[in-house]
Design an enzyme around this catalytic site. Structure first.
Site, PDB file in Angstrom:
ATOM      1  CB  THR A  73       1.694   3.140 -44.599  1.00 42.86           C
ATOM      2  OG1 THR A  73       1.029   3.722 -43.474  1.00 42.86           O
ATOM      3  CG2 THR A  73       0.792   2.073 -45.201  1.00 42.86           C
ATOM      4  CG  ASN A 161       0.177   4.947 -32.506  1.00 44.65           C
ATOM      5  OD1 ASN A 161       0.448   3.786 -32.218  1.00 44.65           O
ATOM      6  ND2 ASN A 161      -0.998   5.284 -33.010  1.00 44.65           N
ATOM      7  CB  SER A 211       6.682   8.296 -40.692  1.00 45.27           C
ATOM      8  OG  SER A 211       5.862   9.058 -41.545  1.00 45.27           O
ATOM      9  CB  THR A 249      11.740  10.438 -59.931  1.00 41.55           C
ATOM     10  OG1 THR A 249      11.872   9.972 -61.276  1.00 41.55           O
ATOM     11  CG2 THR A 249      12.635  11.650 -59.716  1.00 41.55           C
ATOM     12  CB  CYS A 338      -5.223   6.217 -38.485  1.00 44.83           C
ATOM     13  SG  CYS A 338      -3.611   6.718 -39.102  1.00 44.83           S
TER      14      CYS A 338
END
Length: 699
Positions: A73, A161, A211, A249, A338
């Protein structure tokens, strides 16, 4: 030892043991900040550099950028922002940029949502244009050819997907080249990592998000490829990490884990080959065909990833299939993770032009390249178990007649109810207020259990009975004429508890009596005593609108009122039922308190309110190692009547998540049963230490 078989890898995947070890090492031993120049920081930087170098080799990055981020995303957002900022700059400079933001109709929702978001915020006001797909899920190249000259950005995916359908990226690239399109091109490669050969720098793909958790790395780590020369705008500005491309970071544990997965991919010694994966899919497909008659696959296997099956079964909803698989501890999903919690057809399958029953009833079964032979063999056995459970529950065709059930069955849809009164001894039943939506289910149930339907009656005239009567065929008793409510002319005269005359039809040892009330009818189900139906013998009353006071002198406080409308999921009520707001707040037990409760109440009964097919398919231990009674919500009224007429031992209801069991507990409490409880969190959160055999459903 877990009994779970995980077949939802397109949603997320199990983490590779080597990845767990690498993450642990990064957190425990090489915990330095890779931006630090001292030795501890340099040890961490080695992890970062090695993971990036491995990814660059595997993906054919060439001179392009490759940055680590939080996942797909964020990568999509960054790609869209980069493209749209460049488009705005070009337009402000007087350059023609195109007017369309083109995206595939089957793209993950993150893509059109990102396009709309940044298009609005940047004030571009370009038009979002959905690129159609054909019935196999392939992008329409002819439609792309028409819009390519006007496209400012094009977004497609490497593999879908939900269906696993592989995109023709070469064909898309050729169309863009032939049309002279200057559009930026993003390809969502999330499902392609480790499953498709990718050589990104040899293509004109500008952006490719990845991902890690889709391929055995943890959640929260991903990558974004940006082609050399493609515009780039950082989504996150700050300390300049990732060469200024993505500040903050770095997630070193995630990067180390992803690096371990990428290294395993490069070595080629960890994951299954394409041939092995194709064989696994074929075996799962064969098991589904054998267990679920009429199953239809929504994805063409020859054009899809070998790790994905998408299917539907005539007459079964995705919810029913999900529930039976979950009971068997086979984890699958209804489309995208989702959106699978939303009761809506799959937009992917809708875009492919598939019939509504296939898009609304679709199940996605997906496994990863780590899957082994034992898992597939166990999955095939569980699939057969699910098929047997559905056949026994009359939800799919069976060569054998199912064991008949006694009592009352409630079918509900959108707040309306159909009822079936069943008598196993005589193999007969009466249908009350059938809804058109339930005609097929009732007909299948009657045929499966070989019932003879004595009557199909309604509380309102002509209320949806004709369709069912026609469907029942020889299973409907046509020996007598019937009025507009379906009430047979040969009904027997009886006296009600107040002395009023009525007529009744026999159902085994019980009768169903008809009470007229103007345009409305009520029906009483109970046991005759010397040609009279006294109020105390009336177990159930069915009414569309007669007020309780109209029935008060012919029913008792123990009579359950069975509604034709039930928007609040009360299932049934009574003349003395308490309002829901007055129910005590102690109706829930958590799994930690359950053992102590059962020790304190050895006479307590565990009641599984899942559907019969879920109960039959269950493989895991039940709560507290106790036996349980199967009472699906569709039969709650029947059992509630018996429980309320007996000594009130504690009842502990449970289901998969706790939602259905809470409805059951509240129903019993409203009816006056003070010791009804729900297991909070259901089987999903229960502590189950030992196996127990479920009690059979009462006939």
């Amino acid at each position: 030892m877990t009994t779970e078989i995980y077949l939802d890898s397109n949603a997320t995947s199990v983490v590779l043991p080597a990845a767990i070890s690498a993450a642990t090492d990064a957190m425990g031993q090489r915990y330095g900040n890779p931006s630090s120049t001292h030795a501890t920081g340099l040890k961490a930087k080695v992890i970062l550099d090695e993971a990036r170098a491995c990814a660059a080799r595997l993906l054919g990055v060439g001179n392009g950028r490759l940055m680590f981020n939080s996942g797909a995303t964020e990568g999509i957002q960054t790609a869209v922002l980069s493209s749209l900022v460049a488009l705005r700059e070009r337009r402000d400079a007087g350059e023609a940029i195109g007017t369309l933001l083109v995206y595939g109709a089957t793209e993950h929702k993150a893509v059109p949502e990102s396009l709309a978001h940044w298009n609005r915020l940047l004030g571009l006001n370009l038009t979002l244009h959905q690129l159609p797909v054909d019935h196999e899920g392939a992008h329409s190249l002819s439609a792309l050819r028409e819009v390519a000259p006007r496209a400012a950005m094009v977004c497609t995916m490497a593999a879908n997907n939900e269906t696993g359908v592989i995109s023709d990226l070469g064909g898309i690239e050729a169309v863009l080249a032939d049309s002279g399109s200057q559009a930026y091109w993003m390809v969502d490669c999330v499902q392609g990592l480790g499953k498709l050969k990718l050589d990104l720098s040899s293509t004109r793909i500008d952006y490719a998000p990845f991902s890690g958790h889709k391929l055995n790395a943890p959640k929260g780590i991903g990558m974004l490829y940006v082609r050399a020369g493609a515009p780039f705008t950082a989504l996150i500005q700050g300390g300049g990490q990732e060469a200024g491309q993505r500040s903050g970071t770095e997630n070193m544990a995630g990067i180390a884990a992803l690096g371990a997965v990428l290294a395993a991919l490069e070595r080629g010694d960890t994951f299954r080959t394409q041939a092995e994966l194709c064989n696994f899919r074929a075996r799962l497909a064969d098991s589904l065909r054998a267990a679920l008659p009429g199953v239809v696959f929504n994805n063409p296997f020859d054009k899809s990833l070998p790790t994905t099956l998408n299917f539907a079964v005539p007459g079964l909803s995705s919810r029913e299939l999900m529930d039976v698989f979950d009971a068997a501890e086979v984890r699958v999903s209804a489309g995208s993770a989702c959106s699978s919690s939303k009761a809506a057809p799959s937009y992917v399958l809708d875009a492919m032009g598939l019939p509504l029953w296939r898009s609304a009833g679709a199940i996605r079964m997906s496994f990863g390249p780590l899957t082994d032979e034992a898992t597939i063999a166990a999955a095939c056995a569980r699939i057969e178990r699910c098929g047997a459970a559905l056949r026994a529950s009359c939800l799919i065709p069976s060569d054998r007649t199912a064991v008949p059930h006694d009592g009352l069955l409630q079918l509900g849809v959108e707040g309306a109810c159909s009822w079936m009164a069943l008598d196993a001894a005589s193999r007969s039943c009466i249908v009350i207020d059938p809804l058109p939506e339930h005609a097929a289910r009732i007909e299948a149930y009657v045929r499966c259990q070989n019932y003879q339907v004595q009557a199909v009656v309604s509380t309102l005239p002509n209320a949806g009975r004709a369709m069912l009567v026609e469907a029942l065929g020889r299973h409907f008793n046509r020996a007598a004429d019937a009025d507009e409510y379906g009430w047979p002319s040969n009904a027997t005269p009886v006296a009600l508890g107040n002395g009023a005359a009525a007529s009744a039809i026999t159902l085994g040892e019980q009768v169903l009596a008809c009470v007229a009330g103007g345009q409305l009818r009520a029906y009483l189900l109970g046991t005759l005593e010397a040609a009279q139906l006294p109020a105390v013998s009336v177990r159930f009353a069915f009414s569309a609108g007669l007020a309780q006071q109209d029935l008060r002198d012919i029913i008792s406080e123990r009579t359950l009122l069975c509604p034709t409308r039930d928007e609040q999921n009360h299932f049934c009520t009574s003349i003395n039922a308490e309002p829901a707001a007055t129910i005590a707040a102690d109706a829930q037990l958590d799994s930690a308190a359950l053992d102590a409760f059962l020790q304190a109440h050895p006479d307590a009964c565990l009641v599984d309110v899942r559907e019969p097919y879920e109960f039959a398919a269950t493989v895991a231990p039940l709560p507290a190692g106790r036996m349980a009674l199967s009472v699906p919500l569709s039969r709650l009224a029947e059992y509630a009547s018996a429980w309320l007429r007996a000594e009130q031992a504690p009842l502990v209801f449970f289901c998969r998540s706790g939602n259905r069991s809470m409805k059951a507990a509240l129903c019993l409490r409203r009816l006056g049963h003070r010791h009804a409880y729900s297991l909070n969190g259901g089987l999903a959160l229960a502590s189950r230490q030992s196996h127990a055999q479920p009690l059979p459903m009462a006939a």
